[in-house]
Design a protein around this motif. Structure first.
Motif, PDB file in Angstrom:
ATOM      1  N   GLY A  10     -13.572 -18.295 -20.236  1.00  0.00           N
ATOM      2  CA  GLY A  10     -14.918 -17.831 -19.902  1.00  0.00           C
ATOM      3  C   GLY A  10     -15.092 -17.584 -18.413  1.00  0.00           C
ATOM      4  N   ASP A  11     -15.867 -16.567 -18.079  1.00  0.00           N
ATOM      5  CA  ASP A  11     -16.178 -16.263 -16.671  1.00  0.00           C
ATOM      6  C   ASP A  11     -17.541 -16.847 -16.324  1.00  0.00           C
ATOM      7  OD1 ASP A  11     -13.822 -14.724 -16.331  1.00  0.00           O
ATOM      8  OD2 ASP A  11     -14.796 -13.037 -17.350  1.00  0.00           O
ATOM      9  N   LEU A  12     -17.608 -17.599 -15.225  1.00  0.00           N
ATOM     10  CA  LEU A  12     -18.868 -18.229 -14.831  1.00  0.00           C
ATOM     11  C   LEU A  12     -19.777 -17.225 -14.127  1.00  0.00           C
ATOM     12  CD1 LEU A  12     -17.631 -21.678 -13.476  1.00  0.00           C
ATOM     13  CD2 LEU A  12     -18.674 -21.190 -15.681  1.00  0.00           C
ATOM     14  N   ASP A  13     -21.059 -17.254 -14.467  1.00  0.00           N
ATOM     15  CA  ASP A  13     -22.027 -16.379 -13.816  1.00  0.00           C
ATOM     16  C   ASP A  13     -23.003 -17.174 -12.938  1.00  0.00           C
ATOM     17  OD1 ASP A  13     -23.335 -17.641 -15.838  1.00  0.00           O
ATOM     18  OD2 ASP A  13     -23.943 -15.827 -16.921  1.00  0.00           O
ATOM     19  N   SER A  39     -14.475 -21.357 -16.252  1.00  0.00           N
ATOM     20  CA  SER A  39     -15.081 -22.296 -17.189  1.00  0.00           C
ATOM     21  C   SER A  39     -14.089 -23.412 -17.528  1.00  0.00           C
ATOM     22  CB  SER A  39     -15.473 -21.540 -18.459  1.00  0.00           C
ATOM     23  OG  SER A  39     -15.954 -22.428 -19.430  1.00  0.00           O
ATOM     24  N   GLN A  45     -21.916 -24.930 -20.806  1.00  0.00           N
ATOM     25  CA  GLN A  45     -21.997 -23.501 -21.119  1.00  0.00           C
ATOM     26  C   GLN A  45     -20.638 -22.883 -21.451  1.00  0.00           C
ATOM     27  OE1 GLN A  45     -22.690 -25.044 -18.156  1.00  0.00           O
ATOM     28  NE2 GLN A  45     -23.236 -23.486 -16.649  1.00  0.00           N
ATOM     29  N   GLN A  49     -19.942 -18.984 -22.531  1.00  0.00           N
ATOM     30  CA  GLN A  49     -19.216 -18.070 -21.648  1.00  0.00           C
ATOM     31  C   GLN A  49     -18.003 -17.461 -22.365  1.00  0.00           C
ATOM     32  OE1 GLN A  49     -22.124 -18.413 -19.521  1.00  0.00           O
ATOM     33  NE2 GLN A  49     -20.538 -17.182 -18.563  1.00  0.00           N
ATOM     34  N   LYS A  52     -19.392 -14.684 -24.596  1.00  0.00           N
ATOM     35  CA  LYS A  52     -19.788 -13.491 -23.835  1.00  0.00           C
ATOM     36  C   LYS A  52     -18.559 -12.670 -23.422  1.00  0.00           C
ATOM     37  CE  LYS A  52     -23.263 -13.904 -20.822  1.00  0.00           C
ATOM     38  NZ  LYS A  52     -24.136 -14.502 -19.782  1.00  0.00           N
ATOM     39  N   LYS A  53     -17.492 -13.372 -23.031  1.00  0.00           N
ATOM     40  CA  LYS A  53     -16.253 -12.680 -22.658  1.00  0.00           C
ATOM     41  C   LYS A  53     -15.659 -11.974 -23.887  1.00  0.00           C
ATOM     42  CE  LYS A  53     -12.355 -12.031 -20.147  1.00  0.00           C
ATOM     43  NZ  LYS A  53     -11.474 -13.116 -19.710  1.00  0.00           N
TER      44      LYS A  53
END
Length: 321
Positions: A10-13, A39, A45, A49, A52-53
């Motif tokens: 996952g990529d953190l936003d 992540s 989260q 995440q 979402k990816k």
């Protein structure tokens, strides 16, 4: 397929900091914290995440998520040429008629995630899948899981019974422990663990024990010896029926629903129980047995409440299809 170390993709936003991990604290900088770039497992989260990816990668490949279930992705190439992908945390099931399209999707996913290709599906989430291509049938069963559960609770050699819950089990709160000795005795009984194990089998492939598991699960907070005897009875039933399987392909691809309810079956609060079963292509695909939220004043009202619940499920399944 299986996603390796899924939550690390996952990529953190948002900006997130963590304490230095035990054993990796820098000398002289003990008060420093680490800024997360990716992540991690344990991050609240992390599942979001990852999804979402995954959703963005599937969108790039031309797949869209279904409105009824956001974990099912579909791409239709023509009327009889399609690929469906089902995601369950890090487990992926892909179905389609064209093997080359499936292979192409697997290659694209492997570019974005560390994937493990497990080949043609034989087992997923503890459910064994058998395919008889000659007769165009597919079966789902949990024999191995059930045998493990029986062994865990020392019920592997128990005497077999023919019904999930016998009529002499009139379970109520009257059977909860009343003396200190009874309470101490029940503390040693793994009641919640046993009911949870039965519940997983019931949810996946065993609609026949749905009512029985629903009844014994009402006493998780304070079970008595009589309640435990009922749980063991369910296990004795499973002992003789562990090879039962759901079979699909023997009927028409049409949704058919069956409903029923009892009348004030719960002796504690006088509520009725609703039950329904949905079948598709000859096999059960959805089922439920649960207490109604209000006290029905007649059999007609109890049946109407059950019908309303079943219709909600049918409407969702129709939309999903």
């Amino acid at each position: 397929m299986d996603v390796k170390t899924a939550f690390l993709h996952g990529d953190l936003d948002k900006e997130i900091y963590m304490e230095q991990p035990e054993g990796f604290v820098l000398k002289g900088k003990e008060d420093y914290v680490c800024k997360l770039k990716k992540s991690l497992y344990g991050l609240k989260q992390a599942p979001r995440q990852l999804y979402k990816k995954f959703e963005s990668v599937m969108g790039e490949q031309g797949y869209r998520k279904t409105t009824s279930d956001h974990y099912v992705f579909v791409q239709k190439f023509s009327d009889d040429d399609f690929v469906i992908l089902l995601l369950y945390v890090d487990d992926i099931l892909i179905v389609g008629r064209n093997v080359s399209r499936i292979d192409n999707l697997k290659k694209q996913l492997s570019k974005s995630f560390a994937m493990k290709d497990l080949g043609p599906v034989k087992r997923i989430l503890g459910i064994r899948i058998e395919r008889d291509r000659a007769s165009k049938k597919l079966c789902m069963l949990q024999e191995q899981y059930i045998e493990k559960v029986l062994a865990r609770f020392n019920m592997s050699k128990a005497k077999v019974v023919s019904s999930p819950l016998a009529s002499h089990f009139k379970l109520s709160s009257r059977h909860i422990p009343s003396t200190d000795k009874e309470k101490e005795d029940m503390r040693r009984v793994p009641y919640a663990s046993a009911v949870g194990s039965l519940m997983y089998a019931m949810v996946c492939t065993r609609p026949d024990i749905a009512y029985a598991v629903g009844v014994v699960s009402r006493f998780l907070s304070n079970p008595g010896r009589h309640h435990w005897e009922a749980v063991k009875w369910i296990m004795r039933y499973l002992r003789g029926t562990s090879k039962l399987k759901l079979t699909f392909g023997s009927g028409k691809p049409i949704l058919v629903g069956y409903i029923d309810s009892d009348m004030v079956g719960d002796v504690d609060n006088r509520r009725s129980t609703s039950g329904y079963l949905m079948t598709f292509s000859g096999g059960a695909v959805s089922w439920q047995s649960r207490l109604q939220k209000c006290v029905a004043l007649s059999t007609t009202e109890a049946e109407y409440i059950a019908a309303a619940e079943a219709c909600k499920e049918l409407l969702w399944m129709k939309c999903f299809m």
